[in-house]
Design a protein around this motif. Structure first.
Motif, mmCIF file in Angstrom:
data_model
loop_
_atom_site.group_PDB
_atom_site.id
_atom_site.type_symbol
_atom_site.label_atom_id
_atom_site.label_comp_id
_atom_site.label_asym_id
_atom_site.label_seq_id
_atom_site.Cartn_x
_atom_site.Cartn_y
_atom_site.Cartn_z
ATOM 1 N N LYS A 157 -22.796 -10.613 5.306
ATOM 2 C CA LYS A 157 -23.024 -12.123 5.004
ATOM 3 C C LYS A 157 -23.467 -12.461 3.516
ATOM 4 N N ILE A 158 -22.621 -13.340 2.998
ATOM 5 C CA ILE A 158 -22.967 -13.485 1.422
ATOM 6 C C ILE A 158 -24.136 -14.473 1.399
ATOM 7 N N LEU A 159 -24.879 -14.092 0.591
ATOM 8 C CA LEU A 159 -26.214 -14.918 0.283
ATOM 9 C C LEU A 159 -25.767 -15.944 -0.839
ATOM 10 N N PRO A 160 -26.778 -16.939 -0.967
ATOM 11 C CA PRO A 160 -26.488 -18.145 -1.713
ATOM 12 C C PRO A 160 -26.322 -17.880 -3.338
ATOM 13 N N ASN A 161 -25.305 -18.316 -3.984
ATOM 14 C CA ASN A 161 -25.399 -18.327 -5.448
ATOM 15 C C ASN A 161 -26.223 -19.668 -6.033
ATOM 16 N N SER A 162 -26.479 -19.264 -7.398
ATOM 17 C CA SER A 162 -27.547 -20.286 -7.601
ATOM 18 C C SER A 162 -26.887 -21.350 -8.426
ATOM 19 N N LEU A 163 -25.913 -21.155 -9.370
ATOM 20 C CA LEU A 163 -25.152 -22.359 -9.833
ATOM 21 C C LEU A 163 -23.694 -22.259 -9.718
ATOM 22 N N VAL A 164 -23.144 -22.961 -9.055
ATOM 23 C CA VAL A 164 -21.794 -22.829 -8.607
ATOM 24 C C VAL A 164 -21.035 -24.356 -8.943
ATOM 25 N N LEU A 165 -19.873 -23.812 -9.923
ATOM 26 C CA LEU A 165 -18.976 -24.690 -10.407
ATOM 27 C C LEU A 165 -17.462 -24.489 -9.951
ATOM 28 N N ASP A 166 -17.077 -25.423 -9.059
ATOM 29 C CA ASP A 166 -15.889 -25.342 -8.308
ATOM 30 C C ASP A 166 -15.129 -26.599 -8.780
ATOM 31 N N PHE A 167 -13.902 -26.400 -9.090
ATOM 32 C CA PHE A 167 -12.854 -27.464 -9.409
ATOM 33 C C PHE A 167 -13.418 -28.335 -10.556
ATOM 34 N N CYS A 168 -14.079 -27.815 -11.709
ATOM 35 C CA CYS A 168 -14.601 -28.615 -12.874
ATOM 36 C C CYS A 168 -13.350 -28.408 -13.983
ATOM 37 N N ASP A 169 -13.338 -29.720 -14.532
ATOM 38 C CA ASP A 169 -12.718 -29.361 -15.701
ATOM 39 C C ASP A 169 -13.645 -30.060 -16.934
ATOM 40 N N ASP A 170 -13.650 -29.250 -18.050
ATOM 41 C CA ASP A 170 -14.218 -29.574 -19.241
ATOM 42 C C ASP A 170 -15.820 -29.463 -18.920
ATOM 43 N N ALA A 171 -16.405 -28.516 -18.361
ATOM 44 C CA ALA A 171 -18.115 -28.360 -18.021
ATOM 45 C C ALA A 171 -18.634 -27.994 -19.149
ATOM 46 N N LEU A 172 -19.852 -28.065 -19.630
ATOM 47 C CA LEU A 172 -20.633 -27.513 -20.295
ATOM 48 C C LEU A 172 -22.078 -27.210 -19.791
ATOM 49 N N ILE A 173 -22.427 -25.905 -19.871
ATOM 50 C CA ILE A 173 -23.630 -25.311 -19.440
ATOM 51 C C ILE A 173 -24.386 -24.862 -20.499
ATOM 52 N N GLU A 174 -25.660 -25.416 -21.060
ATOM 53 C CA GLU A 174 -26.147 -25.400 -22.329
ATOM 54 C C GLU A 174 -27.619 -25.172 -22.266
ATOM 55 N N GLY A 175 -28.341 -24.054 -22.565
ATOM 56 C CA GLY A 175 -29.745 -24.043 -23.023
ATOM 57 C C GLY A 175 -30.491 -23.688 -21.840
ATOM 58 N N ILE A 176 -29.950 -23.591 -20.514
ATOM 59 C CA ILE A 176 -30.935 -23.606 -19.427
ATOM 60 C C ILE A 176 -30.979 -21.777 -19.208
ATOM 61 N N SER A 177 -32.027 -21.619 -18.247
ATOM 62 C CA SER A 177 -32.169 -20.389 -17.876
ATOM 63 C C SER A 177 -32.041 -20.191 -16.375
ATOM 64 N N ILE A 178 -31.405 -19.121 -15.913
ATOM 65 C CA ILE A 178 -31.350 -18.930 -14.452
ATOM 66 C C ILE A 178 -31.805 -17.686 -14.090
ATOM 67 N N ILE A 179 -32.672 -17.441 -13.024
ATOM 68 C CA ILE A 179 -33.256 -16.368 -12.916
ATOM 69 C C ILE A 179 -33.338 -16.061 -11.386
ATOM 70 N N ASN A 180 -33.373 -14.582 -11.020
ATOM 71 C CA ASN A 180 -33.691 -14.214 -9.736
ATOM 72 C C ASN A 180 -32.813 -14.533 -8.690
ATOM 73 N N SER A 181 -31.610 -14.852 -8.838
ATOM 74 C CA SER A 181 -30.639 -15.426 -7.951
ATOM 75 C C SER A 181 -30.595 -14.494 -6.644
ATOM 76 N N LYS A 182 -30.288 -15.079 -5.664
ATOM 77 C CA LYS A 182 -30.388 -14.487 -4.414
ATOM 78 C C LYS A 182 -28.691 -13.780 -4.449
ATOM 79 N N PHE A 183 -27.742 -14.243 -4.827
ATOM 80 C CA PHE A 183 -26.589 -13.432 -5.087
ATOM 81 C C PHE A 183 -26.254 -13.708 -6.626
ATOM 82 N N PHE A 184 -24.761 -14.236 -6.957
ATOM 83 C CA PHE A 184 -24.494 -14.491 -8.299
ATOM 84 C C PHE A 184 -25.387 -15.519 -8.882
ATOM 85 N N HIS A 185 -25.683 -15.453 -10.062
ATOM 86 C CA HIS A 185 -26.493 -16.446 -10.760
ATOM 87 C C HIS A 185 -25.586 -17.745 -11.075
#
Length: 288
Positions: free
Chosen positions: A34-62
């Motif tokens: 059973k795949i556990l949840p990812n923390s931040l998921v970007l599906d079917f996005c064009d020209d996305a920006l992820i900047e400055g944030i922190s991602i910690i202690n994900s259950k699966f992929f961060h």
């Protein structure tokens, strides 16, 4: 439906609270886990920006990037304990034009993993560790996977990671694909294991269903330039290629890695590969 020009910026934390469920992760023993949840998921996005944030202690992929065209990840911090299972920092697949810049990742699996269908990736100024390194693959686990091409990893530091720069494909690959046009340049190892590794007989936890199909994955046109520092293992270079489809066009220049243990001497472990090398100690060139 595609999402265009998504921005997630600022100094906030995304806390996956993974500690509560890491012991319930059975993926290292069971393909059909059973795949556990990812923390931040970007599906079917064009020209996305992820900047400055922190991602910690994900259950699966961060962070998981899937079927995106144009993603910039900049000045992001990704953190989880080194023994947390399957907590890849940033995973991507079936995506193009992805840039990961000036980002710090320390996790329990690959700092960055580039799955099938990944093209035109620029990774620069990344610090990785702990973790399993910066990886292409795994390739060949599923049928009809797409090629991986035009990957550049530059000006990065790997600190205490269990692997360094890695390309991995399943020894029981399900269908043909190619990994090509891959460049690693100006990368420093700080006591990382397996600093340079191509593994076409990848079989995690001996879960492969059959033997002998590694020749379905082609690895070619890979350049290692100015790779320096210290290895925690004597094998600075491991090029474990397929008998029927040997690695092609592997080039090394100015690869200078010492072993952090006794006598500082490193060596290459090679199969089914010829390397064009300049400025590399002969022990690390796969020379006959």
């Amino acid at each position: 439906m595609r999402v265009k020009k998504l921005s997630i910026t600022g100094k906030g934390n995304i806390d996956g609270q993974g500690k509560a469920v890491w012991t319930k992760n059975s993926c290292q023993k069971n393909y059909n886990c059973k795949i556990l949840p990812n923390s931040l998921v970007l599906d079917f996005c064009d020209d996305a920006l992820i900047e400055g944030i922190s991602i910690i202690n994900s259950k699966f992929f961060h962070m998981n990037i899937f079927q995106c065209k144009g993603v910039t990840v900049k000045d992001v911090k990704v953190t989880a304990p080194g023994d947390s299972p399957n907590t890849d920092g940033i995973h991507m697949g079936d995506s193009s034009n992805v840039s990961i810049i000036d980002t710090t990742i320390g996790v329990g699996d690959d700092c960055i993993s580039m799955g099938p269908g990944t093209t035109k990736v620029n990774i620069s100024g990344v610090t990785c560790g702990p973790g399993h390194g910066i990886s292409i693959g795994s390739l060949g686990r599923y049928k009809d996977e797409k090629d991986v091409t035009d990957i550049t990893v530059k000006n990065c530091v790997l600190k205490g990671s269990s692997n360094g720069l890695r390309i991995k494909s399943y020894e029981d690959a399900k269908s043909p694909l190619v990994a090509s046009k891959i460049t690693y340049e100006n990368v420093k190892m700080e006591d990382s294991g397996n600093p340079i590794i191509i593994d076409q007989k990848y079989c995690p936890n001996k879960l492969c269903t059959s033997k002998g199909d590694a020749d379905r994955v082609t690895v070619k046109d890979v350049t290692f330039k100015n790779i320096t520092g210290m290895s925690s293992t004597p094998e600075a270079v491991s090029l474990l290629c397929s008998e029927k489809k040997p690695c092609e066009g592997i080039t090394m220049s100015d690869v200078k890695i010492e072993y952090s243990g006794t006598n500082n001497k490193t060596m290459a472990v090679c199969s089914h590969v010829k390397v064009t090398a300049t400025g590399v100690d002969k022990a690390n060139t796969c020379a006959a």
